[in-house]
Design an enzyme around this catalytic site. Sequence first.
Site, PDB file in Angstrom:
ATOM      1  N   SER A 135     -20.392 -12.773  24.874  1.00 23.67           N
ATOM      2  CA  SER A 135     -19.001 -13.140  25.108  1.00 23.67           C
ATOM      3  C   SER A 135     -18.706 -13.157  26.608  1.00 23.67           C
ATOM      4  CB  SER A 135     -18.069 -12.133  24.410  1.00 23.67           C
ATOM      5  OG  SER A 135     -16.722 -12.481  24.613  1.00 23.67           O
ATOM      6  N   ASP A 183     -19.899 -11.116  21.325  1.00 21.79           N
ATOM      7  CA  ASP A 183     -19.569  -9.741  21.684  1.00 21.79           C
ATOM      8  C   ASP A 183     -20.042  -9.482  23.107  1.00 21.79           C
ATOM      9  OD1 ASP A 183     -18.649  -7.171  19.923  1.00 21.79           O
ATOM     10  OD2 ASP A 183     -19.936  -6.562  21.584  1.00 21.79           O
ATOM     11  N   ARG A 215       0.830  -1.196   0.000  1.00 21.16           N
ATOM     12  CA  ARG A 215       0.000   0.000   0.000  1.00 21.16           C
ATOM     13  C   ARG A 215       0.876   1.262   0.000  1.00 21.16           C
ATOM     14  NH1 ARG A 215      -3.637  -1.488   5.157  1.00 21.16           N
ATOM     15  NH2 ARG A 215      -1.624  -2.403   5.741  1.00 21.16           N
ATOM     16  N   TYR A 224      -0.886   4.340  10.694  1.00 18.95           N
ATOM     17  CA  TYR A 224      -1.262   3.398  11.744  1.00 18.95           C
ATOM     18  C   TYR A 224      -0.059   3.197  12.662  1.00 18.95           C
ATOM     19  CZ  TYR A 224      -5.326   2.228   8.890  1.00 18.95           C
ATOM     20  OH  TYR A 224      -6.499   2.292   8.176  1.00 18.95           O
ATOM     21  N   ASN A 237      -0.543  -7.124   8.721  1.00 16.28           N
ATOM     22  CA  ASN A 237      -0.979  -6.143   7.707  1.00 16.28           C
ATOM     23  C   ASN A 237      -1.727  -6.866   6.602  1.00 16.28           C
ATOM     24  OD1 ASN A 237       1.475  -7.375   6.841  1.00 16.28           O
ATOM     25  ND2 ASN A 237       1.849  -5.715   5.399  1.00 16.28           N
ATOM     26  N   GLU A 285      -5.639   4.622  13.572  1.00 19.46           N
ATOM     27  CA  GLU A 285      -6.586   3.699  14.198  1.00 19.46           C
ATOM     28  C   GLU A 285      -7.294   4.281  15.407  1.00 19.46           C
ATOM     29  OE1 GLU A 285      -2.682   2.798  16.340  1.00 19.46           O
ATOM     30  OE2 GLU A 285      -3.328   3.316  14.301  1.00 19.46           O
ATOM     31  N   LYS A 318       1.735   1.956   7.338  1.00 18.03           N
ATOM     32  CA  LYS A 318       2.127   1.216   8.538  1.00 18.03           C
ATOM     33  C   LYS A 318       3.099   2.020   9.386  1.00 18.03           C
ATOM     34  CE  LYS A 318       0.859  -2.157   9.620  1.00 18.03           C
ATOM     35  NZ  LYS A 318      -0.347  -2.429  10.440  1.00 18.03           N
ATOM     36  N   ASP A 357      -2.103  -7.150  15.461  1.00 17.16           N
ATOM     37  CA  ASP A 357      -1.331  -5.903  15.493  1.00 17.16           C
ATOM     38  C   ASP A 357      -1.566  -5.119  16.783  1.00 17.16           C
ATOM     39  OD1 ASP A 357      -3.897  -5.097  14.922  1.00 17.16           O
ATOM     40  OD2 ASP A 357      -3.422  -4.183  12.985  1.00 17.16           O
ATOM     41  N   HIS A 413      -0.484   1.559  16.419  1.00 14.32           N
ATOM     42  CA  HIS A 413      -0.678   0.408  17.328  1.00 14.32           C
ATOM     43  C   HIS A 413       0.412   0.366  18.395  1.00 14.32           C
ATOM     44  CE1 HIS A 413      -3.783  -1.063  14.607  1.00 14.32           C
ATOM     45  NE2 HIS A 413      -2.939  -0.951  13.603  1.00 14.32           N
ATOM     46  N   VAL A 436     -11.264  -8.681  18.014  1.00 12.26           N
ATOM     47  CA  VAL A 436     -11.497  -7.877  19.220  1.00 12.26           C
ATOM     48  C   VAL A 436     -10.696  -6.590  19.131  1.00 12.26           C
ATOM     49  CG1 VAL A 436     -11.297  -7.822  21.729  1.00 12.26           C
ATOM     50  CG2 VAL A 436     -11.909  -9.958  20.571  1.00 12.26           C
TER      51      VAL A 436
END
Length: 379
Positions: free
Chosen positions: A220, A198, A15, A94, A300, A118, A75, A270, A96, A239
Amino acid sequence: MIVGSPKEIKVEEYRVGLVPSGARSLVRAGHEVVVESGAGLGAGYSDDDYIQAGAEVLPKASQVWERAEMIVKVKEPQPAEYDLLARGKTLLCYLHLAAEPELARALIDKKVMAIALETIQTDDGLLPCLMPMSEIAGRMSVQVGARYLMRDHGGPGILLGGVPGVPPCEVLVLGGGTAGTNAARLASGMGAHVRIMDLNLGRLVYLDEVFGGRITTVMSDEHNIERYVPEADLLIGAVLVPGDRAPVLVTNSLVEKMRPGSVIVDIAVDQGGCVETIKPTTHVDPVYRVHGVTHYGVANMPGAVPRTSTHALANATLPYAIKIANLGVRRALRDVAPLRKGLNVGSPPGDDESALTCEAAARYLGLPYLPAEECVTES
């Protein structure tokens, strides 16, 4: 503002952070765009496409990082890029960080204003820059799972949807958000028997109505996880806790109870993963086995469909990039509330101190926290 987009160097990441049409929009707004040569090739864009859009193409990544005031990536910066980080730069990609402590410390040390795609969040709770990638990852998780259930990919040799007289696979989706919903939609469409779990009862009611009873919704909790995980031919972890590490819902001992040849695809890898036995893998070497169960941990996943995912990502991110370029990062943080929630590393105006501005990541990593509101320009 000078906006730069370097070539992604994460393994098998094709990407690109900025497409030619986005470069054209920035140039028309009075900004300068610099792009590393070859940055868009994986997504189908040539250097000439960027030149025609008004961007300048530079031969080296280091030149892009040095020239640009704002770096637009996909990324998170890789270790080889840490030395290219510099004080006063704005980074939009992104991140994380809860799963990347070394990167978090590097961004703090370099005093970069780092906005994580994110965690950009609108007032209604939507994550507009994460949603398109979650949609893609959710759908890909089913394609990947179906592949590794096939004999020629080391699986038990079963068809996801079965055939008349032969029951379909059992698919268990953990998480009813965007990724989980898209996984359930595709798996159900392929004929599998799908359960989706969930914590939010309202979300389960919504999913039950949307799918019209074609899938089974399950609350959940520990009891239900222990009951249904061993029955799954394909387990999809979807999740998400924005900015925080994903909670571990499936333990090593529970994986051991799954049938040999079953498959786990953990989209949350990630963010650390929601399966205890998951670890990050790459598109080059995507799977490994634990207790006879195939684990797919590519961090990814949308990078494998770069034409689709780059377009989807650009649609979501460009408006925020233009806001930052037009207003400057600190004023944009002041005026655009979703961007303030996206800020993960920052410092007060005129202050040398930098810290994590994402409370969940700071708490998990045990690093100093600074409210994002302290990093804006006063009105």
